[in-house]
Design a protein around this motif. Sequence first.
Motif, PDB file in Angstrom:
ATOM      1  N   THR A 151       0.889  -1.231   0.158  1.00  0.00           N
ATOM      2  CA  THR A 151       0.017   0.152  -0.045  1.00  0.00           C
ATOM      3  C   THR A 151       0.901   1.164   0.188  1.00  0.00           C
ATOM      4  N   VAL A 152       0.589   2.116  -0.875  1.00  0.00           N
ATOM      5  CA  VAL A 152       1.531   3.472  -1.022  1.00  0.00           C
ATOM      6  C   VAL A 152       0.502   4.382  -0.818  1.00  0.00           C
ATOM      7  N   ILE A 153       1.143   5.254   0.194  1.00  0.00           N
ATOM      8  CA  ILE A 153       0.379   6.648   0.453  1.00  0.00           C
ATOM      9  C   ILE A 153       0.890   7.618  -0.291  1.00  0.00           C
ATOM     10  N   GLN A 154       0.358   8.403  -0.874  1.00  0.00           N
ATOM     11  CA  GLN A 154       0.753   9.347  -1.922  1.00  0.00           C
ATOM     12  C   GLN A 154      -0.022  10.758  -1.055  1.00  0.00           C
ATOM     13  N   HIS A 155       0.858  11.762  -1.107  1.00  0.00           N
ATOM     14  CA  HIS A 155       0.577  12.997  -0.392  1.00  0.00           C
ATOM     15  C   HIS A 155       0.330  14.224  -1.607  1.00  0.00           C
ATOM     16  N   ASP A 156       0.504  14.210  -2.744  1.00  0.00           N
ATOM     17  CA  ASP A 156       0.286  15.154  -3.506  1.00  0.00           C
ATOM     18  C   ASP A 156       0.170  14.392  -4.925  1.00  0.00           C
ATOM     19  N   SER A 157      -0.146  15.105  -6.087  1.00  0.00           N
ATOM     20  CA  SER A 157      -0.316  14.621  -7.482  1.00  0.00           C
ATOM     21  C   SER A 157       0.960  14.222  -7.969  1.00  0.00           C
ATOM     22  N   ALA A 158       2.033  14.970  -7.582  1.00  0.00           N
ATOM     23  CA  ALA A 158       3.243  15.031  -8.380  1.00  0.00           C
ATOM     24  C   ALA A 158       4.204  14.062  -8.058  1.00  0.00           C
ATOM     25  N   GLU A 159       4.140  13.429  -6.640  1.00  0.00           N
ATOM     26  CA  GLU A 159       5.039  12.359  -6.123  1.00  0.00           C
ATOM     27  C   GLU A 159       4.686  11.174  -5.985  1.00  0.00           C
ATOM     28  N   TYR A 160       5.234  10.132  -6.784  1.00  0.00           N
ATOM     29  CA  TYR A 160       4.845   8.736  -6.695  1.00  0.00           C
ATOM     30  C   TYR A 160       5.889   7.897  -6.908  1.00  0.00           C
ATOM     31  N   LEU A 161       5.778   6.514  -7.038  1.00  0.00           N
ATOM     32  CA  LEU A 161       6.874   5.584  -6.973  1.00  0.00           C
ATOM     33  C   LEU A 161       7.997   5.766  -7.956  1.00  0.00           C
ATOM     34  N   GLY A 162       7.683   6.553  -9.214  1.00  0.00           N
ATOM     35  CA  GLY A 162       8.438   6.567 -10.185  1.00  0.00           C
ATOM     36  C   GLY A 162       9.018   5.571 -10.826  1.00  0.00           C
ATOM     37  N   LEU A 163      10.450   5.676 -10.871  1.00  0.00           N
ATOM     38  CA  LEU A 163      11.125   4.629 -11.460  1.00  0.00           C
ATOM     39  C   LEU A 163      10.950   3.329 -10.582  1.00  0.00           C
ATOM     40  N   MET A 164      10.496   3.325  -9.650  1.00  0.00           N
ATOM     41  CA  MET A 164      10.575   2.151  -8.701  1.00  0.00           C
ATOM     42  C   MET A 164       9.514   1.177  -8.958  1.00  0.00           C
ATOM     43  N   GLU A 165       8.274   1.799  -9.885  1.00  0.00           N
ATOM     44  CA  GLU A 165       7.354   1.041 -10.268  1.00  0.00           C
ATOM     45  C   GLU A 165       7.972  -0.094 -11.140  1.00  0.00           C
ATOM     46  N   ASP A 166       8.449   0.078 -12.206  1.00  0.00           N
ATOM     47  CA  ASP A 166       9.269  -1.019 -13.048  1.00  0.00           C
ATOM     48  C   ASP A 166       9.728  -2.078 -12.198  1.00  0.00           C
ATOM     49  N   HIS A 167      10.441  -1.697 -11.501  1.00  0.00           N
ATOM     50  CA  HIS A 167      11.135  -2.749 -10.539  1.00  0.00           C
ATOM     51  C   HIS A 167      10.246  -3.595  -9.901  1.00  0.00           C
ATOM     52  N   GLY A 215      13.661   6.690  -6.727  1.00  0.00           N
ATOM     53  CA  GLY A 215      13.528   6.344  -8.063  1.00  0.00           C
ATOM     54  C   GLY A 215      12.812   7.775  -8.658  1.00  0.00           C
ATOM     55  N   LEU A 216      13.542   8.697  -8.324  1.00  0.00           N
ATOM     56  CA  LEU A 216      12.830  10.105  -8.796  1.00  0.00           C
ATOM     57  C   LEU A 216      13.125  10.151 -10.321  1.00  0.00           C
ATOM     58  N   LYS A 217      11.957  11.039 -10.766  1.00  0.00           N
ATOM     59  CA  LYS A 217      12.089  11.445 -12.113  1.00  0.00           C
ATOM     60  C   LYS A 217      12.005  12.920 -12.060  1.00  0.00           C
ATOM     61  N   VAL A 218      12.871  13.486 -13.090  1.00  0.00           N
ATOM     62  CA  VAL A 218      12.700  14.988 -12.825  1.00  0.00           C
ATOM     63  C   VAL A 218      11.536  15.756 -13.217  1.00  0.00           C
ATOM     64  N   ALA A 219      10.500  15.100 -13.812  1.00  0.00           N
ATOM     65  CA  ALA A 219       9.162  15.556 -13.865  1.00  0.00           C
ATOM     66  C   ALA A 219       8.489  15.753 -12.524  1.00  0.00           C
ATOM     67  N   MET A 220       8.784  15.037 -11.509  1.00  0.00           N
ATOM     68  CA  MET A 220       8.137  15.236 -10.226  1.00  0.00           C
ATOM     69  C   MET A 220       8.545  16.654  -9.711  1.00  0.00           C
ATOM     70  N   ILE A 221       9.837  16.684  -9.646  1.00  0.00           N
ATOM     71  CA  ILE A 221      10.209  18.218  -9.195  1.00  0.00           C
ATOM     72  C   ILE A 221       9.454  19.296  -9.934  1.00  0.00           C
ATOM     73  N   GLU A 222       9.647  18.960 -11.120  1.00  0.00           N
ATOM     74  CA  GLU A 222       8.685  20.189 -12.245  1.00  0.00           C
ATOM     75  C   GLU A 222       7.331  20.379 -11.812  1.00  0.00           C
ATOM     76  N   ASP A 223       6.725  19.166 -11.268  1.00  0.00           N
ATOM     77  CA  ASP A 223       5.228  19.333 -11.159  1.00  0.00           C
ATOM     78  C   ASP A 223       5.149  19.870  -9.812  1.00  0.00           C
ATOM     79  N   LEU A 224       5.897  19.626  -8.816  1.00  0.00           N
ATOM     80  CA  LEU A 224       5.785  19.916  -7.454  1.00  0.00           C
ATOM     81  C   LEU A 224       5.769  21.421  -7.450  1.00  0.00           C
ATOM     82  N   VAL A 225       6.771  21.950  -8.425  1.00  0.00           N
ATOM     83  CA  VAL A 225       6.896  23.446  -8.261  1.00  0.00           C
ATOM     84  C   VAL A 225       5.633  24.166  -8.903  1.00  0.00           C
ATOM     85  N   MET A 226       4.874  23.516  -9.874  1.00  0.00           N
ATOM     86  CA  MET A 226       3.659  23.947 -10.425  1.00  0.00           C
ATOM     87  C   MET A 226       2.461  23.768  -9.367  1.00  0.00           C
ATOM     88  N   GLU A 227       2.606  22.553  -8.812  1.00  0.00           N
ATOM     89  CA  GLU A 227       1.447  22.293  -8.018  1.00  0.00           C
ATOM     90  C   GLU A 227       1.296  23.029  -6.564  1.00  0.00           C
TER      91      GLU A 227
END
Length: 230
Positions: free
Chosen positions: A5-21, A177-189
């Motif tokens: 179970t993964v608790i997500q606190h905003d729309s920008a941050e998720y498991l990212g690269l960890m999902e594929d693994h 598993g960070l993706k650059v898009a997460m940081i960009e989305d946080l700045v916009m969110e």
Amino acid sequence: MKALTVIQHDSAEYLGLMEDHLEGRRIRFRYVRPFTGAVPIPDLDLVGDGLVLLGAGPWGTAGERDLPTLAEELALARSCMMANKLVIGIGLGAQIVALAAGGKVERAPLECRVGTARRDDPEGLAGYVPETFPYCTYGRDRAVPPAHARILARDEDGRPLAFQMGETAFGFTFHPGLKVAMIEDLVMEFEESPEGIAAQLPQIRAIQRGIEDALVPIMTGLVAVTGLMV
């Protein structure tokens, strides 16, 4: 098949690269999004085989701008630890894991930091923690794990970046598993973002491949020591 179970606190941050693994190892995961106001923090019996607590943008845990669901998530993390369920904290999630295990947090301003981590324990994660690897942290406040924690990696100032408590609790103050898009989305969110973040985005893009490469042994070791594929 194991399930997290993964608790997500905003729309920008998720498991990212960890999902594929996880998917490649047939480990299921489901997102719970209490920030939408539509779902509550789950009870212990609904967690499954483990709990993952993600980052939370500008939210913290030290009193300045606390996560709205902090009390509920702290109670759930403690319950998981008492039940010997896997708990993985990422970013702010690592602060919750540290608090649940008897540690504390230090108040710190919202910041984004890019650097090179150094392995602190050669045997950590079954020896799979890379000797050095790039990292990026984004958030408010800092996790201070308890004295009994096993420190797996530290930053340039000697602060813990990855730590383990017992056999089932792990904290990563950075996102493996960070993706650059997460940081960009946080700045916009959010209306609040770290000072100088625009100048840091090229640095984060430059280490993206290194983050991907480091995640391979980190996930291999995490799966090995937690028995997620057993």
